[in-house]
Write an enzyme that holds these catalytic residues in place. Structure first.
Site, PDB file in Angstrom:
ATOM      1  N   GLY A 242      44.944  37.983  46.647  1.00 38.24           N
ATOM      2  CA  GLY A 242      44.042  38.825  47.418  1.00 38.24           C
ATOM      3  C   GLY A 242      42.641  38.783  46.842  1.00 38.24           C
ATOM      4  N   ASP A 243      42.081  39.963  46.562  1.00 43.70           N
ATOM      5  CA  ASP A 243      40.730  40.045  45.989  1.00 43.70           C
ATOM      6  C   ASP A 243      40.781  40.493  44.530  1.00 43.70           C
ATOM      7  OD1 ASP A 243      41.640  42.579  46.522  1.00 43.70           O
ATOM      8  OD2 ASP A 243      39.729  43.350  47.260  1.00 43.70           O
TER       9      ASP A 243
END
Length: 251
Positions: free
Chosen positions: A162-163
């Site tokens: 993800g981030d």
């Protein structure tokens, strides 16, 4: 008459023997010639067979070398897939865990400190929702490139998914302050980023920033799980502090 007849018989016998000898000599010569031709033909056949065999061996060797090269390329690709994030090229969770284990062993042996920085992008979901996943992916790539530029070659940068990112930094005797590194990262990522004609960053519509949690070996823990957990918890604390600061600023 008897003497003459005997002499004539001897002469005829001599001619016959000479003829026979000549015939046998010619037969022997012809046989040698035939044997020589056969031998030469056999040598030619063997040479042709040898050339054909060498040609086939060469072709087979080239085919095996090509196959080996393909296998090496495939092996490298599998290693990359197993240890590196396909989007950013950074180390993935598996490789980060392996490297962290090695670093902890060295730090314990040399009695030096290690900093684990847990990074989570702020505003990434809003960018994904507004501009689409392609822009979001390009933003992750840009963030990865900025991390590479501002960190040392010896520092390990990974993307957990993800981030979320992670950075492993050997601080040596403690003269290198991880808090200063974290601030440097925040300033770099908060700067405006232009992606496919869109501009993202603090103060330009959809903002992007980063929250960072820090865990120090051996102060905050001596195991992988403990250091990861502490850095994750500190990251959420930093994120809450950032939200409170933005809220107070807006009021």
């Amino acid at each position: 008459g008897i003497v003459f007849g005997s002499a004539l018989e001897m002469i005829l016998l001599s001619f016959a023997l000479a003829q026979r000898i000549n015939y046998l000599s010619q037969e022997s010569h012809n046989s040698r010639q035939e044997t020589f031709k056969t031998k030469n033909s056999l040598i030619a056949v063997l040479k042709n067979s040898e050339r054909e065999l060498l040609h086939r061996v060469k072709k087979r060797t080239e085919a095996l070398e090509t196959a080996n090269q393909k296998l090496l390329v495939q092996e490298d690709e599998l290693k990359k897939l197993a240890h590196y994030d396909p989007l950013t090229g950074l180390a993935n969770r598996t490789l980060v865990t392996e490297q962290l284990s090695l670093l902890l062993t060295r730090c314990k042996r040399e009695k030096i400190k290690l900093a684990v920085l847990f990074l989570d992008l702020d505003g990434f979901k809003a960018i994904n929702d507004k501009y689409g996943h392609q822009i979001g992916d390009n933003l992750l790539i840009s963030v990865s490139n900025r991390l590479r530029k501002i960190l040392r070659d010896s520092d390990i940068i990974g993307r957990l998914g993800g981030d979320e990112f992670i950075v492993l930094i050997e601080t040596g005797d403690g003269t290198l302050k991880p808090e200063q590194v974290a601030e440097k990262i925040k300033k770099s990522i908060s700067r405006r980023i232009s992606i496919d004609g869109y501009s993202v960053g603090v103060g330009v519509g959809v903002g992007v920033g980063v929250s960072i949690g820090i865990a120090i070996y051996p102060t905050d823990g001596e195991s992988i799980d403990t250091l990861m957990s502490v850095s994750d918890t500190n990251m959420y604390s930093d994120k809450n502090d950032r939200k409170k600061a933005l809220l107070a600023k807006s009021q």
